[in-house]
Motif scaffolding. Structure first.
Motif, PDB file in Angstrom:
ATOM      1  N   TRP A 100       0.854  -1.201   0.000  1.00 31.93           N
ATOM      2  CA  TRP A 100       0.000   0.000   0.000  1.00 31.93           C
ATOM      3  C   TRP A 100       0.887   1.247   0.000  1.00 31.93           C
ATOM      4  O   TRP A 100       0.617   2.214  -0.713  1.00 31.93           O
ATOM      5  N   TYR A 101       1.958   1.241   0.816  1.00 31.63           N
ATOM      6  CA  TYR A 101       2.877   2.386   0.907  1.00 31.63           C
ATOM      7  C   TYR A 101       3.640   2.587  -0.398  1.00 31.63           C
ATOM      8  O   TYR A 101       4.042   3.702  -0.722  1.00 31.63           O
ATOM      9  N   ARG A 102       3.865   1.483  -1.112  1.00 32.92           N
ATOM     10  CA  ARG A 102       4.675   1.551  -2.336  1.00 32.92           C
ATOM     11  C   ARG A 102       3.885   2.139  -3.508  1.00 32.92           C
ATOM     12  O   ARG A 102       4.395   2.223  -4.623  1.00 32.92           O
ATOM     13  N   ASN A 103       2.644   2.530  -3.260  1.00 32.96           N
ATOM     14  CA  ASN A 103       1.820   3.152  -4.294  1.00 32.96           C
ATOM     15  C   ASN A 103       1.523   4.618  -3.995  1.00 32.96           C
ATOM     16  O   ASN A 103       0.708   5.221  -4.690  1.00 32.96           O
ATOM     17  N   LEU A 104       2.191   5.190  -3.002  1.00 31.44           N
ATOM     18  CA  LEU A 104       1.835   6.560  -2.620  1.00 31.44           C
ATOM     19  C   LEU A 104       2.082   7.571  -3.744  1.00 31.44           C
ATOM     20  O   LEU A 104       1.257   8.451  -3.978  1.00 31.44           O
ATOM     21  N   ASN A 105       3.191   7.431  -4.454  1.00 29.29           N
ATOM     22  CA  ASN A 105       3.419   8.360  -5.572  1.00 29.29           C
ATOM     23  C   ASN A 105       2.444   8.098  -6.715  1.00 29.29           C
ATOM     24  O   ASN A 105       1.972   9.031  -7.374  1.00 29.29           O
ATOM     25  N   ARG A 106       2.154   6.842  -6.950  1.00 37.47           N
ATOM     26  CA  ARG A 106       1.154   6.482  -7.975  1.00 37.47           C
ATOM     27  C   ARG A 106      -0.223   7.058  -7.586  1.00 37.47           C
ATOM     28  O   ARG A 106      -0.942   7.596  -8.428  1.00 37.47           O
ATOM     29  N   ASN A 107      -0.556   6.950  -6.297  1.00 37.62           N
ATOM     30  CA  ASN A 107      -1.831   7.505  -5.830  1.00 37.62           C
ATOM     31  C   ASN A 107      -1.873   9.015  -6.017  1.00 37.62           C
ATOM     32  O   ASN A 107      -2.919   9.580  -6.367  1.00 37.62           O
ATOM     33  N   TRP A 108      -0.737   9.662  -5.768  1.00 39.84           N
ATOM     34  CA  TRP A 108      -0.647  11.116  -5.968  1.00 39.84           C
ATOM     35  C   TRP A 108      -1.011  11.466  -7.416  1.00 39.84           C
ATOM     36  O   TRP A 108      -1.755  12.413  -7.668  1.00 39.84           O
TER      37      TRP A 108
END
Length: 310
Positions: free
Chosen positions: A236-244
């Motif tokens: 979940w944390y490894r998608n934070l930039n993708r989520n941004w």
């Protein structure tokens, strides 16, 4: 899986290309759904103290173990844990129950999912209640880049992204010790530690403060993470930039009636200008630590039920 609060028996439900382990109570209250979303490293079971009060207040209580947790699916691909997939699971869960919308409650990472659900699928969220984690402003820099600049490589969000697999392995090797050390209250204030906070917790042989829950309750979390390992939930944390990136496509203003409950003994600061983004918000605070549902269930339930009655 029950304790004195009689936590419901789970069902596996196929949604959005995965299976979710869902704990459900109050089917007789059909038409009044409330969906409770756990954080990291938690479990649907973290909401056990909320089930009966919500049930008695007339709600159909739906508590998924989100993807990567418990008996729910744990896809291998990192991008399968981005915010589009996480909110897509909840949309599909509403479709499964044939609900147009629901009240959503989130804690920690679950709050992040609920804020994003209201951004990406506003028509599916009638009201929301978020605990500990306020609305996150989407600034000019992607979130991990921003954190790296201000908090350094060793900050655990950054470390999870920059050194994939390192923390996962240490947490997997020390699952019970890590969770026992993490789920504490009234711990003495610590200065900024060297290195990666979560690795330090996993390796620490002496827990600080007092346990938040008894051994029987904690064993539910321990067995859950021994089954899945930590990689799926850390993804979940490894998608934070993708989520941004993904959240850049929608309006940042949320119109839903919202309750934000802060806790006073937490490292997460309040967002002073939250009303600029969530104009229809009520803000409350409890004098407790991060594990609010475990530490102060009666006070939290009272806050939630009084707000919902409005």
């Amino acid at each position: 899986m029950t304790n004195s609060n009689t936590f419901p028996t789970p069902t596996l439900i196929s949604v959005n290309g995965v299976e979710l382990e869902v704990f459900e109570a109050g089917q007789q209250n059909g038409g009044h759904p409330i969906v409770l979303c756990h954080g990291w490293p938690e479990h649907a079971y973290s909401w056990r103290h909320q089930v009966t009060p919500l049930l008695e207040a007339g709600y159909h209580v739906i508590i998924p173990n989100q993807r990567g947790y418990g008996a729910s699916s744990c896809p291998k691909e990192v991008t399968k844990y981005d915010i589009e997939h996480l909110t897509g699971d909840l949309v599909a869960l509403l479709d499964h129950y044939q609900y147009k919308d629901a009240i959503f409650v989130g804690h920690d990472w679950g709050a992040s999912v609920v804020w994003s659900m209201a951004l990406l699928h506003p028509e599916r969220v009638s009201k929301m209640i978020n605990l500990c984690l306020p609305y996150q402003i989407r600034g000019e820099k992607p979130w991990i880049d921003f954190m790296e600049e201000f908090l350094g490589d060793d900050y655990y969000f950054v470390h999870f992204n920059k050194q994939p697999g390192v923390a996962d392995a240490i947490l997997d090797e020390n699952t019970a010790q890590f969770l026992q050390n993490l789920y504490r209250k009234n711990a003495p204030a610590q200065g900024p530690g060297e290195g990666m906070e979560m690795i330090n917790l996993a390796k620490a042989t002496q827990p600080l403060g007092e346990p938040v829950m008894n051994d029987e309750d904690l064993s539910v979390y321990i067995s859950g993470f021994k089954k899945t390992g930590f990689t799926p939930s850390i993804n979940w944390y490894r998608n934070l930039n993708r989520n941004w990136d993904l959240l850049g496509k929608v309006s940042p203003i949320l119109q839903q009636p919202t309750l934000m409950v802060y806790v006073k003994k937490d490292i997460i600061p309040p967002l002073p200008n939250i009303k600029d983004f969530v104009p229809n918000i009520d803000v409350k605070s409890l004098d407790t630590g991060h594990w609010i549902q475990e530490e102060r269930p009666k006070e939290l339930n009272q806050l939630i039920l009084e707000w919902l009655k409005k």
